[in-house]
Design a protein around this motif. Sequence first.
Motif: not given
Length: 239
Positions: A204-220
Amino acid sequence: METPGSRTDRFGLLLDQFDRAREMAEVRLIGLSDEEYLWEPVADCWSLRRREEAVTPRAFGPGDWVLDLGAPDIPKNEYAEVARQAASGMSVEKIAEDWSVSVERVQEILDHTGPLEPDRTPVTTIAWRLGHLHFEFAGAWEWAFGERRRDPKLMVDFSPSAAVTLERFWPVIDRWRESVGRMTEEQLDTVGFSQYPYGGDADEPYISVLWGANLEFIHHMAEIALLRDLWRARFGTAG
């Protein structure tokens, strides 16, 4: 109307979202005790345990304390992602390798029709959720900005102490955020800028990885906040 100092570009929105979530999370974790950190609100929780007391087949960690992890599978909330992978041209074999499951399991998911039943996932403790975020963000930094060689699951020496965990956790989060903040637009659009060995980051392009990292941090962190609310309601103390 745009608030003075705020950003509306794609990168700025993701950075601002993460910064705000991090600020809220740090406040929410003030006063976390060891008892609350390791509290198991129901039977059969996944948690942080001494190696000899691990109850799951793939519990991991480099030291005396390990994080529970069950047998590999693909949860139902990821079925759509598997379908997207197949539609993009990934072979069933590659998808199976990506998720650490059998080819037959991937084909079963691709052949599924009709409504999905909710996953029956284990309840996890605050210790588990913090440990999960800790090793993932440590690995995210290593495989995007570091030497890209260390196994994320062996990078964090988990601790039964809430204070020690948080003392180690926030610098890892802040190092990752500092490195992300220096990225160029070209790097954000680079497919494979992150070579994180678990999941699909490398595709994936890193911008998508960054979006996923935000989601992971927020939901946990939201889950941790709820556990703190339940602890306070039951025992009358929490930060």
